[in-house]
Scaffold this motif. Sequence first.
Motif, short mmCIF file in Angstrom:
data_model
loop_
_atom_site.label_atom_id
_atom_site.label_comp_id
_atom_site.label_asym_id
_atom_site.label_seq_id
_atom_site.Cartn_x
_atom_site.Cartn_y
_atom_site.Cartn_z
N ILE A 115 59.03 -10.71 10.42
CA ILE A 115 59.26 -10.47 8.99
C ILE A 115 59.34 -8.97 8.70
CG2 ILE A 115 58.28 -10.71 6.68
CD1 ILE A 115 57.12 -13.41 7.67
N VAL B 269 55.82 -18.69 9.85
CA VAL B 269 56.54 -17.94 8.81
C VAL B 269 56.30 -18.59 7.45
CG1 VAL B 269 58.84 -17.37 7.93
CG2 VAL B 269 58.31 -17.00 10.34
N GLU B 270 56.38 -19.92 7.42
CA GLU B 270 56.15 -20.63 6.16
C GLU B 270 54.72 -20.44 5.66
OE1 GLU B 270 59.11 -24.32 5.64
OE2 GLU B 270 57.55 -24.66 7.13
N ILE C 93 64.71 -10.98 2.74
CA ILE C 93 65.10 -12.31 3.20
C ILE C 93 65.69 -13.10 2.04
CG2 ILE C 93 64.30 -14.49 4.19
CD1 ILE C 93 62.04 -12.91 5.53
N GLU D 109 59.65 -9.36 3.45
CA GLU D 109 59.98 -10.58 2.71
C GLU D 109 61.07 -10.36 1.67
OE1 GLU D 109 57.71 -13.84 -0.17
OE2 GLU D 109 56.55 -12.40 1.00
N GLU D 110 61.08 -9.16 1.07
CA GLU D 110 62.06 -8.90 0.01
C GLU D 110 63.49 -8.80 0.55
OE1 GLU D 110 60.30 -5.04 1.51
OE2 GLU D 110 59.53 -7.00 0.88
N SER E 6 67.30 -16.20 2.61
CA SER E 6 66.97 -17.58 2.97
C SER E 6 66.72 -17.63 4.46
CB SER E 6 68.09 -18.55 2.57
OG SER E 6 69.30 -18.20 3.21
N ILE F 179 56.76 -17.42 3.17
CA ILE F 179 58.23 -17.34 3.13
C ILE F 179 58.77 -18.75 2.91
CG2 ILE F 179 60.33 -16.62 4.30
CD1 ILE F 179 58.39 -14.34 3.77
#
Length: 469
Positions: free
Chosen positions: A12, A78-79, A21, A18-19, A23, A83
């Motif tokens: 990540i 990741v989830e 990504i 995160e910003e 999807s 995310i």
Amino acid sequence: MAENRDIAKEVIEAIGGEENIASMAHCATRLRIMVHDKEKIDQERIENTDKVKGAFFNSGQYQIIFGTGTVNRIYEEVEKLGIAGSSKEEVKEQGKKQGNMFQRMIRTFGDVFVPIIPVLVATGLFMGLRGLITHPEVLSWFGLVPEDISANFILFTQVLTDTAFAFLPALVAWSAFRVFGGSPVIGIVLGLMLVNPALPNAYAVGNGSAEALMMFGFIPVLGYQGSVLPAFFIGFLGAKLERALRKRIPEALDLILTPFLTLLIMILLGLFAIGPIFHIVEEAILAGTVAVLDLPFGIAGLLIGFFHQIVVVTGVHHIFNFLEIQLLETRGVNAFNAIITCAIAAQGAACLAVGLKTKDKKLKALALPSSFSAFLGITEPAIFGVNLRYMKPFIMGLIGGAAGGFFASLVKLEGTGMAVTVLPGTLLYLNEQIVFYIVANLISISVAFALTWTIGFNDKMQQELKKAA
């Protein structure tokens, strides 16, 4: 080795946080990520992350290869980090505008055919097993001859081996409606209409035991058993028509009129226009494919065995699914499978040579599992994670694929199915061809391994790659 949670965090951060990504989803071997800004990706950091076997942009997606099983665990972590995952369809939708028109067309073609491949794989395996069970030499081990096989048993095996291809238009039309935003059930019914028993059977017309119906004195109408292109375009146009009708028909009448008009208009177009036109196109493509495969002196195997994995790198290899389906539908066998098996085995062997020769523990830990993955038919980890990085192993793999493909073409190797290769692909050759199949793979593996070991790789290449980075 780092924990999966740590690897997820590293990934990540390396793709810009995160910003960055848009999807994220995953397939059997890769994380598939749509990012807002490509420039924020730290490629070197990604490639040096534990368990990562390669990373690259393809079809508008940033794809990170982890391999079968591992990718599921990384995705779960990741989830857990907050995310939100997306479906593969959502990620594909965002990537549809990426690439040139030809790439987008092939990608869409692949989206339609990939979901139906598992049943065609199963059908091919059933054919292989039937060939093994009914082989005279195998029967002789049990004191039997072919005449001893029950007619009911043969009938049962025909149900297993013939159903998918007999109703192939229904599968294709269903998948096309799904991809292009229509109601899949309408696609199924349209596909079944194309093979309705009331129509002259396409196979019977082909062998001369039946005649096509002549509408208006010049339009031949028949069933489309085993056809692909007519069902594909009927599905494409039918889905577009259904969506257009739904926008214009009042909600109170939508349930009745939309499916009625879609089925009526599309079956008329299918039988009287789309079917006859694209059936001719399909036969021309098949004739061209067969002409290439029938080239003398093993030329087809030499060319396809060398270039196949280059096409895989470009991401447009899904077009081969259509060609293989056509071969199986018309010939009952698939000469293409044997040749691409050699190309895949050779890339695995080149990767194996790197893994055994290198003294670098990280590269060894990457190369050895990746080579095994290739021997199971999945070459992406070997190609993108190892061979393409150093280029020479990839080229040695191409040469090995050409050598094995040349032999496979010379002895006219033909599989009973598609989509399984190398070790699992053995099940498609459980007949008198099995020895030739093994030899073809051994030639590919031996040539690629020997060339990579002697002139295709050394640890100095790795050091130079690190300096260049």
